[in-house]
Design a protein around this motif. Structure first.
Motif, mmCIF file in Angstrom:
data_model
loop_
_atom_site.group_PDB
_atom_site.id
_atom_site.type_symbol
_atom_site.label_atom_id
_atom_site.label_comp_id
_atom_site.label_asym_id
_atom_site.label_seq_id
_atom_site.Cartn_x
_atom_site.Cartn_y
_atom_site.Cartn_z
ATOM 1 N N ALA A 119 0.851 -1.203 0.000
ATOM 2 C CA ALA A 119 0.000 0.000 0.000
ATOM 3 C C ALA A 119 0.884 1.248 0.000
ATOM 4 C CB ALA A 119 -0.932 -0.016 1.207
ATOM 5 N N MET A 120 1.936 1.230 0.840
ATOM 6 C CA MET A 120 2.869 2.365 0.841
ATOM 7 C C MET A 120 3.585 2.463 -0.509
ATOM 8 S SD MET A 120 6.257 3.221 0.815
ATOM 9 C CE MET A 120 7.086 1.680 1.188
ATOM 10 N N ALA A 121 3.994 1.305 -1.058
ATOM 11 C CA ALA A 121 4.758 1.333 -2.321
ATOM 12 C C ALA A 121 3.890 1.886 -3.462
ATOM 13 C CB ALA A 121 5.257 -0.074 -2.657
ATOM 14 N N GLY A 122 2.601 1.508 -3.487
ATOM 15 C CA GLY A 122 1.698 2.026 -4.521
ATOM 16 C C GLY A 122 1.509 3.531 -4.356
ATOM 17 N N ALA A 123 1.390 3.971 -3.099
ATOM 18 C CA ALA A 123 1.249 5.406 -2.839
ATOM 19 C C ALA A 123 2.510 6.147 -3.295
ATOM 20 C CB ALA A 123 1.000 5.629 -1.344
ATOM 21 N N MET A 124 3.658 5.524 -3.052
ATOM 22 C CA MET A 124 4.926 6.122 -3.484
ATOM 23 C C MET A 124 4.973 6.236 -5.017
ATOM 24 S SD MET A 124 8.739 4.628 -2.830
ATOM 25 C CE MET A 124 9.080 5.184 -1.186
ATOM 26 N N MET A 125 4.499 5.177 -5.708
ATOM 27 C CA MET A 125 4.467 5.215 -7.181
ATOM 28 C C MET A 125 3.623 6.392 -7.662
ATOM 29 S SD MET A 125 6.293 2.776 -8.444
ATOM 30 C CE MET A 125 7.404 3.231 -7.132
ATOM 31 N N PHE A 126 2.483 6.611 -6.959
ATOM 32 C CA PHE A 126 1.617 7.718 -7.372
ATOM 33 C C PHE A 126 2.309 9.060 -7.128
ATOM 34 C CE2 PHE A 126 -1.123 11.176 -6.283
ATOM 35 C CZ PHE A 126 -1.806 11.313 -7.474
ATOM 36 N N LEU A 127 2.843 9.228 -5.910
ATOM 37 C CA LEU A 127 3.417 10.541 -5.563
ATOM 38 C C LEU A 127 4.639 10.870 -6.420
ATOM 39 C CD1 LEU A 127 3.078 10.551 -1.669
ATOM 40 C CD2 LEU A 127 1.662 11.761 -3.319
ATOM 41 N N LYS A 128 5.341 9.833 -6.879
ATOM 42 C CA LYS A 128 6.497 10.086 -7.750
ATOM 43 C C LYS A 128 6.060 10.309 -9.199
ATOM 44 C CE LYS A 128 10.326 7.890 -5.372
ATOM 45 N NZ LYS A 128 11.357 6.841 -5.431
ATOM 46 N N GLY A 129 4.763 10.185 -9.457
ATOM 47 C CA GLY A 129 4.241 10.435 -10.803
ATOM 48 C C GLY A 129 4.394 9.256 -11.746
ATOM 49 N N ILE A 130 4.801 8.079 -11.199
ATOM 50 C CA ILE A 130 5.038 6.905 -12.063
ATOM 51 C C ILE A 130 3.720 6.175 -12.325
ATOM 52 C CG2 ILE A 130 6.343 4.753 -12.264
ATOM 53 C CD1 ILE A 130 8.358 5.949 -10.233
ATOM 54 N N TRP A 131 2.888 6.094 -11.314
ATOM 55 C CA TRP A 131 1.557 5.473 -11.470
ATOM 56 C C TRP A 131 0.517 6.579 -11.352
ATOM 57 C CZ3 TRP A 131 0.868 0.327 -8.243
ATOM 58 C CH2 TRP A 131 1.751 -0.649 -8.739
ATOM 59 N N LYS A 132 0.464 7.423 -12.336
ATOM 60 C CA LYS A 132 -0.467 8.547 -12.264
ATOM 61 C C LYS A 132 -1.158 8.632 -13.603
ATOM 62 C CE LYS A 132 -0.343 13.246 -10.503
ATOM 63 N NZ LYS A 132 0.516 14.281 -9.992
ATOM 64 N N LYS A 133 -2.416 8.256 -13.682
ATOM 65 C CA LYS A 133 -3.184 8.484 -14.910
ATOM 66 C C LYS A 133 -4.662 8.549 -14.534
ATOM 67 C CE LYS A 133 -2.709 3.607 -16.381
ATOM 68 N NZ LYS A 133 -2.463 2.663 -17.456
ATOM 69 N N PRO A 134 -5.348 9.581 -15.042
ATOM 70 C CA PRO A 134 -6.744 9.757 -14.650
ATOM 71 C C PRO A 134 -7.587 8.531 -14.983
ATOM 72 C CG PRO A 134 -5.932 11.720 -15.736
ATOM 73 C CD PRO A 134 -4.860 10.677 -15.891
ATOM 74 N N GLY A 135 -8.421 8.134 -14.029
ATOM 75 C CA GLY A 135 -9.275 6.965 -14.216
ATOM 76 C C GLY A 135 -9.201 6.063 -13.002
ATOM 77 N N VAL A 136 -9.815 4.887 -13.117
ATOM 78 C CA VAL A 136 -9.812 3.897 -12.031
ATOM 79 C C VAL A 136 -9.078 2.666 -12.545
ATOM 80 C CG1 VAL A 136 -11.291 2.389 -10.633
ATOM 81 C CG2 VAL A 136 -11.974 4.759 -11.044
ATOM 82 N N TRP A 137 -8.037 2.262 -11.846
ATOM 83 C CA TRP A 137 -7.129 1.247 -12.388
ATOM 84 C C TRP A 137 -6.846 0.142 -11.384
ATOM 85 C CZ3 TRP A 137 -6.670 2.350 -17.338
ATOM 86 C CH2 TRP A 137 -6.761 3.690 -17.737
ATOM 87 N N ASN A 138 -6.553 -1.034 -11.941
ATOM 88 C CA ASN A 138 -6.034 -2.130 -11.114
ATOM 89 C C ASN A 138 -4.512 -2.116 -11.228
ATOM 90 O OD1 ASN A 138 -8.895 -3.168 -12.240
ATOM 91 N ND2 ASN A 138 -8.505 -3.948 -10.188
#
Ligand code: NDP
Length: 412
Positions: free
Chosen positions: A363-382
């Motif tokens: 959960a922390m690692a996914g949040a880190m991916m988002f905050l670093k802009g690596i896992w950031k794309k508008p929408g709902v994703w798995n």
């Protein structure tokens, strides 16, 4: 780099919080909000007692109430809300995120309280709204769901042209030395395990009786364990995202004693999720009674051991992974990717057992991916919708290293 608001202060949230304060270069501002603020304050104290001198805000919120959530999100203005409360709250939290312009991450898909039934359709229905708002929602970023999908995406990216057979195998070979206890929220856990089984074969979903199909599977560093076929949410998105899959199944180990207790619980009616009327003594005058409606499974949760208290005496380890068969360069190959996690290592670091640890770290690692802009794309994703490589690298560095076996016997 970013301000996060975590909802929930239970076992998984405790681990995620420890990991967040170990990565303050990414998580620059942090608030924990939950049902009872005392629980958040206790968690902050345990973090400070371990020597992490980090400023953490706390707040009380009922995450079933969208208006309360909106008030909290508007005042704190987080970049990302990490939902580590219960699956019942997924939709209210997503609604509040949309209203306040916050991004979203959770570890379990939505489940209505009155129906033990889980599927992604409710949350996938938010895709357009998140897309239009320019917001990212990351669903199911624990271990399974979560890492199991990143493992599959990694296999598809690096080792297969076609994934054909997928078995997610989840073994807990630990011993907490209690007669009966669940490793995460007892209500959610018992609802999940007592459901009918479901797996995917040749384009169809096949239903089984609860825990009807089982066999011994051998886990690394553990040995053979009786493993039961269950329905698990990530199968739904994986067969959609990897249409070459012919068969997808999920297996989990259970000991004989656990299953005997579970049987008794069900036969006694204590796993019921409908309301029953109970005549309870009045708190201020026990000679009088009042009729109250209680849900037996919620009552059972109140008397079972709290999964957060299991860590100290928990020995042994978990082993969770993906066993995959498919085609690469015209030839059939097998591939097994897994992590083993020792309960005592998890306890020493965070005070929690391995099941909370293997969920809170991703959960922390996914949040880190988002905050670093690596896992950031508008929408709902798995999770498998994103690049698995940087996420798996973070897991390696943050306590959940993974291992690979090429062309071994998968036993399946
Ligand atoms: P816990 O029961 O330990 O913690 C849940 C937390 O949510 C508690 O702090 C609780 O507060 C809080 N909470 C519950 N209802 C509300 C509400 N209405 N408003 C605000 N806060 C609320 O659960 P776990 O930590 O074991 O599990 C957390 C999540 O992780 C669950 O959704 C579970 O399904 C998921 N999970 C995912 C896994 C995966 O691999 N993907 C594996 C294991 C778990 P209080 O106690 O004060 O009521």
């Amino acid at each position: 780099m970013g301000r996060v608001l975590m909802i929930g202060a239970g076992g998984v949230a405790t681990v995620a919080a420890f990991k967040i304060v170990q990565n303050t270069d990414v998580f620059t501002e942090f608030m924990i909000a939950s049902h009872h603020v005392e629980k958040c304050d206790r968690l902050v104290k345990s973090i400070h007692d371990k020597g992490y001198n980090v400023d953490i805000k706390t707040a009380e919120v009922d995450a079933d109430d969208v208006e309360q959530l909106k008030a909290l999100f508007s005042s704190y203005q987080p970049d990302l809300v990490i939902n580590l409360a219960l699956p019942y709250q997924d939709l209210t939290i997503m609604d509040a995120c949309l209203a306040c312009g916050c991004n979203y991450l959770d570890t379990a898909n939505y489940e209505p309280k009155d129906e033990a039934h889980f599927e992604y359709s409710w949350q996938w229905a938010y895709k357009d709204k998140f897309e239009k708002a320019g917001l990212t929602a990351i669903l199911g970023c624990g271990f399974d769901p979560g890492v199991s999908q990143a493992y599959t995406a990694y296999a598809a990216k690096h080792h297969f042209d076609e994934i054909q057979y997928l078995d997610i195998v989840d073994c807990n070979a630990g011993n907490h030395h209690k007669a009966f206890a669940t490793n995460f929220n007892p209500e959610i856990n018992i609802r999940e395990i007592t459901q009918k089984g479901l797996y995917y074969k040749d384009g169809k979903w096949i239903e089984t009786e609860p825990l009807e199909i089982h066999k011994d599977l051998t886990y690394p560093n553990i040995g053979a364990r009786d493993s039961y076929l269950m329905h698990h949410e990530e199968l739904e998105s994986l067969v959609k995202n990897y249409p070459t899959i012919k068969q997808a199944r999920f297996w989990m180990t259970f000991g004989k004693q656990y299953l005997t207790y579970l049987d008794c619980i069900q036969n006694l009616g204590m796993s019921r999720i409908d309301e029953v009327t109970y005549e309870a003594p009045l708190a201020d005058d026990p000679t009088k009674t009042v009729k109250v409606n209680i849900v037996p499974l919620q009552f059972l949760k109140a008397v079972l051991p709290n999964p957060q208290d299991l860590g100290e005496n928990y020995d042994g380890e978990t082993s969770i992974g993906c066993r995959i068969r498919g085609i690469k360069d015209g030839k059939e190959h097998t591939y097994y990717i897994y992590n083993n996690c020792k309960h005592q290592d998890a306890f020493a670091e965070t005070g929690m057992q391995g099941v909370s640890y293997t969920t809170g770290v991703p959960a922390m690692a996914g949040a880190m991916m988002f905050l670093k802009g690596i896992w950031k794309k508008p929408g709902v994703w798995n999770v498998e919708d994103f690049d698995p490589d940087p996420f798996l690298q973070v897991l390696n560095e943050q306590g959940l290293p993974w291992h690979e076996v090429f062309d071994g016997d998968l036993e399946l």
